[in-house]
Scaffold this motif. Structure first.
Motif, PDB file in Angstrom:
ATOM      1  N   ILE A  55       0.837  -1.205   0.000  1.00  0.00           N
ATOM      2  CA  ILE A  55       0.000   0.000   0.000  1.00  0.00           C
ATOM      3  C   ILE A  55       0.871   1.254   0.000  1.00  0.00           C
ATOM      4  O   ILE A  55       0.563   2.254  -0.662  1.00  0.00           O
ATOM      5  CB  ILE A  55      -0.943   0.003   1.217  1.00  0.00           C
ATOM      6  N   TRP A  58       2.065   1.855  -3.447  1.00  0.00           N
ATOM      7  CA  TRP A  58       0.933   2.359  -4.233  1.00  0.00           C
ATOM      8  C   TRP A  58       0.715   3.855  -3.982  1.00  0.00           C
ATOM      9  O   TRP A  58       0.483   4.631  -4.919  1.00  0.00           O
ATOM     10  CB  TRP A  58      -0.325   1.575  -3.873  1.00  0.00           C
ATOM     11  N   ILE A  59       0.782   4.274  -2.729  1.00  0.00           N
ATOM     12  CA  ILE A  59       0.583   5.681  -2.382  1.00  0.00           C
ATOM     13  C   ILE A  59       1.658   6.555  -3.012  1.00  0.00           C
ATOM     14  O   ILE A  59       1.380   7.642  -3.546  1.00  0.00           O
ATOM     15  CB  ILE A  59       0.572   5.844  -0.844  1.00  0.00           C
ATOM     16  N   ARG A  62       1.180   6.634  -6.972  1.00  0.00           N
ATOM     17  CA  ARG A  62       0.014   7.422  -7.384  1.00  0.00           C
ATOM     18  C   ARG A  62       0.040   8.850  -6.864  1.00  0.00           C
ATOM     19  O   ARG A  62      -0.827   9.650  -7.214  1.00  0.00           O
ATOM     20  CB  ARG A  62      -1.262   6.729  -6.894  1.00  0.00           C
ATOM     21  N   GLU A 186      -6.670   5.362   1.144  1.00  0.00           N
ATOM     22  CA  GLU A 186      -5.441   4.579   1.095  1.00  0.00           C
ATOM     23  C   GLU A 186      -4.523   4.924   2.259  1.00  0.00           C
ATOM     24  O   GLU A 186      -3.856   4.046   2.827  1.00  0.00           O
ATOM     25  CB  GLU A 186      -4.710   4.822  -0.231  1.00  0.00           C
ATOM     26  N   LEU A 189      -5.846   3.319   5.386  1.00  0.00           N
ATOM     27  CA  LEU A 189      -5.528   1.894   5.370  1.00  0.00           C
ATOM     28  C   LEU A 189      -4.069   1.652   5.746  1.00  0.00           C
ATOM     29  O   LEU A 189      -3.752   0.707   6.472  1.00  0.00           O
ATOM     30  CB  LEU A 189      -5.825   1.310   3.988  1.00  0.00           C
ATOM     31  N   MET A 235      -8.570  -2.710  -0.421  1.00  0.00           N
ATOM     32  CA  MET A 235      -8.547  -1.594  -1.355  1.00  0.00           C
ATOM     33  C   MET A 235      -9.869  -1.465  -2.090  1.00  0.00           C
ATOM     34  O   MET A 235     -10.379  -0.354  -2.300  1.00  0.00           O
ATOM     35  CB  MET A 235      -7.399  -1.768  -2.355  1.00  0.00           C
ATOM     36  N   VAL A 238     -12.372   0.235   0.070  1.00  0.00           N
ATOM     37  CA  VAL A 238     -12.134   1.677   0.140  1.00  0.00           C
ATOM     38  C   VAL A 238     -12.755   2.377  -1.064  1.00  0.00           C
ATOM     39  O   VAL A 238     -13.393   3.428  -0.949  1.00  0.00           O
ATOM     40  CB  VAL A 238     -10.619   1.973   0.213  1.00  0.00           C
TER      41      VAL A 238
END
Length: 293
Positions: A55, A58-59, A62, A186, A189, A235, A238
Motif C-alpha cells: 500500500i 501504491w501511495i 500514485r 489509502e 488503510l 482496497m 475503500v
C-alpha cells in the motif's frame, strides 16, 4: 481521477461486493488451515507488514496525499492499535474454536457500531428497526454460546471473537468520527496496516512458537491472506465505499458469515447444526436491518 459517486447500487458494484464477501468468507477457513504451519498472531502480523509495504508503494506511485498532522498522527496510532487488537482476537479465536462460531460472533460488529454511533454520531440514533436488528444479532450470540458442538467449539474462542467484533466496531467509529476520516482512504488503510504490523509481530512472541509444522501449502495459504484479503479486498472496499452509498455497501456484509459457514462445512467438515443455521440467519437478518435506511 476521482471516482464518480452513484446514488444507487448497480449490478457491477453488487457483483464486486458479492465477490469480496466470498473471498472474506473463505479467509477464515484459510486462517484455520494456515494455523497448522504458522501461529495465528504471527500470520496476522505478516499479513499487515507485507500489505503495508504494498500500500505504501501504491501511495508513492500514485502521489496520494499522506498528511501527518498532530491530530492525524494521534488518530492513526490509535486506529492502528485497535486494528491490531481486532485481528489479534480474530486470529486467536479461529485457532481456538470453530470457524462457524467465529463467523457468527465476529459479525455481530454492526451491533457494537450502532450502539457507539447512537451516542457519538449525530443523526445515527437507534430506531425501532435497528433495535430489532440488534436483538436478532444478540439472539444469535446466545445460541452460539449455548451450542458447544460436542466439544469442538471453545467458549473462550467464542468470547474472544465477540470481543474482536467490538474492536472492529471501534475501528469503524474512528474512521468515521476522528481526524483520520479526512485523509484519503489509502492513507487510512496504511495507518491501520503499518501500525498494526509491529504490534502483532511482537505480540506473536507471547503465543508460542511462530512456526509450527510449516510446508509449502501454508505459504500459498498465507499469500492468499496477503494478496486476496490484505490488498484486493481492503482496497476494493475503500473504493466502493466512496462510489456507492455506505449503508448499501455495508448491508452486503451479511453474506460473509454465510459463506464462512458454508466453506467451514465443505472444507473443514464442521457440522451444520440447527443452532448454527438459526444463529447465522439471525445475524444476517440483523445486519440487514441495522444498515437499512
Amino acid at each position: 481521477m476521482r471516482a464518480m459517486t452513484k446514488a444507487r447500487m448497480d449490478a457491477r458494484g453488487a457483483a464486486l461486493l458479492i465477490f469480496i464477501a466470498l473471498i472474506l468468507g473463505a479467509n477464515q477457513v484459510v486462517m484455520k488451515l494456515t494455523s497448522e504451519g504458522l501461529s495465528p498472531v504471527f500470520q496476522a502480523g505478516l499479513r499487515s507488514a507485507i500489505a503495508a509495504v504494498a500500500i505504501g508503494v501504491w501511495i508513492v506511485i500514485r502521489g496520494i496525499a499522506f498528511p501527518v498532522t498532530r491530530e492525524v498522527l494521534l488518530s492513526g496510532l490509535v486506529l492502528g492499535f485497535l486494528f491490531a487488537f481486532e485481528f489479534l482476537c480474530l486470529y486467536v479465536a479461529v485457532d481456538l474454536t470453530t470457524v462457524s462460531h467465529v463467523s457468527i460472533m465476529f459479525y455481530t460488529m454492526p451491533v457494537h457500531l450502532s450502539i457507539m454511533a447512537h451516542f457519538l454520531l449525530p443523526g445515527e440514533r437507534l430506531t425501532r428497526l435497528r433495535i430489532l436488528g440488534l436483538a436478532l444479532c444478540l439472539g444469535a450470540v446466545v445460541l452460539v454460546v449455548a451450542d458447544r458442538g460436542q466439544g469442538q467449539a471453545s467458549l473462550m474462542g467464542d468470547l474472544i471473537a465477540f470481543v474482536g467484533a467490538i474492536g472492529w466496531a471501534a475501528v469503524g467509529m474512528l474512521l468515521r468520527a476522528s481526524p483520520i476520516s479526512r485523509v484519503p482512504g489509502e492513507a487510512a488503510l496504511l495507518w491501520q496496516l503499518g501500525v498494526s504490523a509491529p504490534i502483532l509481530l511482537l505480540a506473536a512472541l507471547l503465543f508460542g512458537p511462530l512456526v509450527r509444522d510449516l510446508s509449502v501449502e501454508h505459504l500459498w495459504l498465507m499469500s492468499y491472506q496477503v494478496i486476496a484479503v490484505g490488498l484486493f479486498c481492503f482496497m476494493a472496499w475503500v473504493i466502493l465505499i466512496r462510489v456507492y452509498p455506505a449503508p448499501t455497501v455495508a448491508s452486503f456484509s451479511f453474506l460473509t458469515p454465510v459463506f464462512s459457514v458454508g466453506f467451514a462445512w465443505l472444507i473443514l467438515g464442521e457440522p451444520l447444526r440447527l443452532s448454527i443455521l438459526i444463529g447465522l440467519g439471525l445475524v444476517a437478518a440483523g445486519i440487514v436491518l441495522i444498515n437499512r435506511r
